[in-house]
Design a protein around this motif. Sequence first.
Motif, PDB file in Angstrom:
ATOM      1  N   ASP A  73       0.844  -1.180   0.000  1.00 60.91           N
ATOM      2  CA  ASP A  73       0.000   0.000   0.000  1.00 60.91           C
ATOM      3  C   ASP A  73       0.885   1.236   0.000  1.00 60.91           C
ATOM      4  OD1 ASP A  73      -1.863   1.945   0.293  1.00 60.91           O
ATOM      5  OD2 ASP A  73      -2.475   1.387   2.323  1.00 60.91           O
ATOM      6  N   ASP A 103      -2.455  -4.471  -1.267  1.00 58.69           N
ATOM      7  CA  ASP A 103      -3.137  -4.528   0.024  1.00 58.69           C
ATOM      8  C   ASP A 103      -2.795  -5.807   0.782  1.00 58.69           C
ATOM      9  OD1 ASP A 103      -4.458  -2.085   0.040  1.00 58.69           O
ATOM     10  OD2 ASP A 103      -6.029  -2.858  -1.277  1.00 58.69           O
ATOM     11  N   ARG A 108      -5.081 -10.340  -4.938  1.00 55.75           N
ATOM     12  CA  ARG A 108      -4.852  -9.081  -5.645  1.00 55.75           C
ATOM     13  C   ARG A 108      -3.461  -9.080  -6.253  1.00 55.75           C
ATOM     14  NH1 ARG A 108      -7.552  -3.844  -5.044  1.00 55.75           N
ATOM     15  NH2 ARG A 108      -5.549  -2.870  -5.452  1.00 55.75           N
TER      16      ARG A 108
ATOM     17  N   ARG B  84      -3.278   6.828  -4.591  1.00 54.54           N
ATOM     18  CA  ARG B  84      -4.034   5.600  -4.353  1.00 54.54           C
ATOM     19  C   ARG B  84      -5.453   5.738  -4.876  1.00 54.54           C
ATOM     20  NH1 ARG B  84      -4.120   0.583  -1.158  1.00 54.54           N
ATOM     21  NH2 ARG B  84      -5.461  -0.359  -2.691  1.00 54.54           N
ATOM     22  N   GLU B  87      -5.384   5.578  -8.681  1.00 51.84           N
ATOM     23  CA  GLU B  87      -5.160   4.230  -9.185  1.00 51.84           C
ATOM     24  C   GLU B  87      -6.382   3.345  -9.024  1.00 51.84           C
ATOM     25  OE1 GLU B  87      -1.441   2.674  -7.433  1.00 51.84           O
ATOM     26  OE2 GLU B  87      -0.837   2.992  -9.510  1.00 51.84           O
ATOM     27  N   ASP B  88      -6.989   3.426  -7.857  1.00 55.78           N
ATOM     28  CA  ASP B  88      -8.141   2.573  -7.623  1.00 55.78           C
ATOM     29  C   ASP B  88      -9.238   2.882  -8.629  1.00 55.78           C
ATOM     30  OD1 ASP B  88      -6.776   1.436  -5.589  1.00 55.78           O
ATOM     31  OD2 ASP B  88      -8.026   2.203  -3.967  1.00 55.78           O
ATOM     32  N   SER B  89      -9.471   4.149  -8.837  1.00 57.81           N
ATOM     33  CA  SER B  89     -10.509   4.531  -9.778  1.00 57.81           C
ATOM     34  C   SER B  89     -10.163   4.064 -11.183  1.00 57.81           C
ATOM     35  CB  SER B  89     -10.674   6.044  -9.758  1.00 57.81           C
ATOM     36  OG  SER B  89     -11.114   6.512 -11.001  1.00 57.81           O
ATOM     37  N   ARG B  91      -8.078   1.853 -12.233  1.00 59.26           N
ATOM     38  CA  ARG B  91      -7.987   0.408 -12.428  1.00 59.26           C
ATOM     39  C   ARG B  91      -9.369  -0.182 -12.680  1.00 59.26           C
ATOM     40  NH1 ARG B  91      -3.743  -0.879 -10.921  1.00 59.26           N
ATOM     41  NH2 ARG B  91      -3.639  -1.661  -8.850  1.00 59.26           N
ATOM     42  N   ARG B  92     -10.353   0.342 -11.965  1.00 59.51           N
ATOM     43  CA  ARG B  92     -11.721  -0.135 -12.189  1.00 59.51           C
ATOM     44  C   ARG B  92     -12.148   0.059 -13.642  1.00 59.51           C
ATOM     45  NH1 ARG B  92     -16.491   0.574 -10.206  1.00 59.51           N
ATOM     46  NH2 ARG B  92     -16.342   2.760 -10.765  1.00 59.51           N
ATOM     47  N   TYR B 299      -7.911  10.840  -0.575  1.00 56.45           N
ATOM     48  CA  TYR B 299      -8.214   9.703  -1.438  1.00 56.45           C
ATOM     49  C   TYR B 299      -9.288  10.083  -2.454  1.00 56.45           C
ATOM     50  CZ  TYR B 299      -9.631   4.968  -2.761  1.00 56.45           C
ATOM     51  OH  TYR B 299      -9.931   3.835  -3.451  1.00 56.45           O
ATOM     52  N   TYR B 303      -9.586   9.898  -6.423  1.00 60.00           N
ATOM     53  CA  TYR B 303     -10.563   9.005  -7.040  1.00 60.00           C
ATOM     54  C   TYR B 303     -11.418   9.748  -8.067  1.00 60.00           C
ATOM     55  CZ  TYR B 303     -13.575   4.914  -7.319  1.00 60.00           C
ATOM     56  OH  TYR B 303     -14.240   3.804  -7.771  1.00 60.00           O
TER      57      TYR B 303
END
Lengths: 345, 345
Positions: A73, A103, A108, B84, B87-89, B91-92, B299, B303
């Motif tokens: 992370d 994570d 993952r 983070r 990336e999370d957004s 990647r989805r 975050y 996002y």
Amino acid sequence: MKRRVTLKDVAKAAGFHVSTVSRALDPNNSHLITAEVAQRIRDVAEKLGYRQNAAAAALRTSRTRMVGVLVPDITNPIFPPIIRGVEDSLRRHGYLSIIGNTDGDPKRESSLVSMLQDRGVDGFIIASVELEDKAVVSLVEDGIAVVTVNRRVDNPAVSSVSNDEGEGIRRVLTHLVSLGHERIAHIAGSQRFSTGANRYRSFLEHREALRLPADPELVVFSNMYNELEGERCVEELLARGRRFTAIVCANDRLAVGAIEALVRRGLKCPDNVSVTGFNDMPMVDRLRPPLTTVRIGQYNVGYQAGELLAEMIGTGQREASHVVLPVDLVIRGSTRALTTALPEN
Amino acid sequence: MKRRVTLKDVAKAAGFHVSTVSRALDPNNSHLITAEVAQRIRDVAEKLGYRQNAAAAALRTSRTRMVGVLVPDITNPIFPPIIRGVEDSLRRHGYLSIIGNTDGDPKRESSLVSMLQDRGVDGFIIASVELEDKAVVSLVEDGIAVVTVNRRVDNPAVSSVSNDEGEGIRRVLTHLVSLGHERIAHIAGSQRFSTGANRYRSFLEHREALRLPADPELVVFSNMYNELEGERCVEELLARGRRFTAIVCANDRLAVGAIEALVRRGLKCPDNVSVTGFNDMPMVDRLRPPLTTVRIGQYNVGYQAGELLAEMIGTGQREASHVVLPVDLVIRGSTRALTTALPEN
DNA sequence: TTGTAAGCGTTATCAG
DNA sequence: CTGATAACGCTTACAA
């Protein structure tokens, strides 16, 4: 939105064939070309604003000059400097880094690994490995260039760059002993990680070497490297009712949580209990008390990992190396000489 | 090291043509294929361990499903949570993020930008922009999808996701006023950044609205967002000899440095001087004193930026949006009601 | 609904 | 030293 300039465009403008242009523009092949022709071509390319199409080159050469960097992370303060080191090193070698957050979840992790393999990355730097990490081992077995950083896999075939954990723990313990501490507790990291396992092993080893009381009740295992776990472990330690005057924590975040829990229970650090961390992450010098901890070269460990990977990719060499970097003890305010009054919890 | 499985291999094994296989495997086109044929093909592909060659696909479609993410320095604690979120957004939506550190250097920034353009990234998320950022503006003018995050460019054509700085400063000032403070200093951020400029402007604006003394000597400008600059600015403030009972800092790191310098000069925070930050970065709740600050959704800002960029790339839409996210005041220990004894520095 | 074929921009091999 | 040519693996008109 105009079309990108291609080799063909440059070739036409310069009056040469694309293959000549390709060679002229490639530092590794430009020596095959008359110097002045090469120069002329480079000038034309420059003027036209030619940029190589990386996808085409990758398709042809099956090398993308990208590497995957996996961390648990990025939000955990220990990783940014490591990543920064990796990137700086790799960029010097012409590689771009793609970072992924696992994570700490093996699922993952392997999904990320295959996503990155789709993209054809030339290698991996992995900070998120566990001691038994099938995904990583099988990557290596498939001949992929892999370097683990900070942590190691329990398999000598997987190259690594890590820190001298044993020396760190030894320095911590001798420091505490020099302050008069004897009953020293340990909040160990998860034994799934090489860091947790190594530090724990070193703790036992040097505790014995220093002839300190070897009470197993003075060790408690955390499940994750975070503040909450540090708190929980202190609670457990206190609940066991054994006396201790110092706590060696497997990392800084555990130490921060530990101090918090101690304070909540009316025990002061360092007055009643000395506490040490590991990593020397940013800001721990500004806490109250400033944390005594083991400094690792966070940037450097990343940088060296980048160098090693670049070499493995460049040479095709797959023989494993294991680099272990030196650490330093940083003595700050969370440790203090033992005075007369010992807490009897 | 065996050859990768290609579409052709799958086609042969499944008894269909590559184009059919290609369609069957592409969720957007698989509806053109008899359902059971598609299923059979998917099974074969799975069995053979087929993985798309991203370079080939990119060459063909000129879309790489990668985006460039530029930050000043990943090592600065404010950025990891933002990254983070990005990336999370992303990647989805099937995008991979390539992160680059600019160190706030426009040259490094544009060199990174072109490196990433070589790689054919589909868009950019940029946290490292300055108010006047030619590189970024020209990117947008070339029709590239760009979203700035946290900061903005002084050009409405560049999409952004940022925080409600004005509201944050307003809340800080009214909080301080409610504690009885009147002579309030400001350590402003660099005016090259929208954050520094906005927070400064809001400071002036709300100071006036709250009818506080408008002494220009109470404002000092930092050049960088770091602790050292915070210290320097406090020194300068003290050297000017004006009385003040509180300091509004443009960000947390400045505040941390400010408190340090105050202490060094024998002034206690919050006893003698209240200090506020901005960002609520990790750990500032654990400092002594815990920092009163404006919390931004780190975050979330990342996002949302990812979402916006994904939409721009997906739709080809290039009309600019500007998302402004709400902030919160977090009152902790570094601010305190004004008592009788005022320091006369 | 499936097959055919062209072509994305490079680089590597082979001739000249 | 330079030019011609094929091929990397995939997608997409177009044809059947």
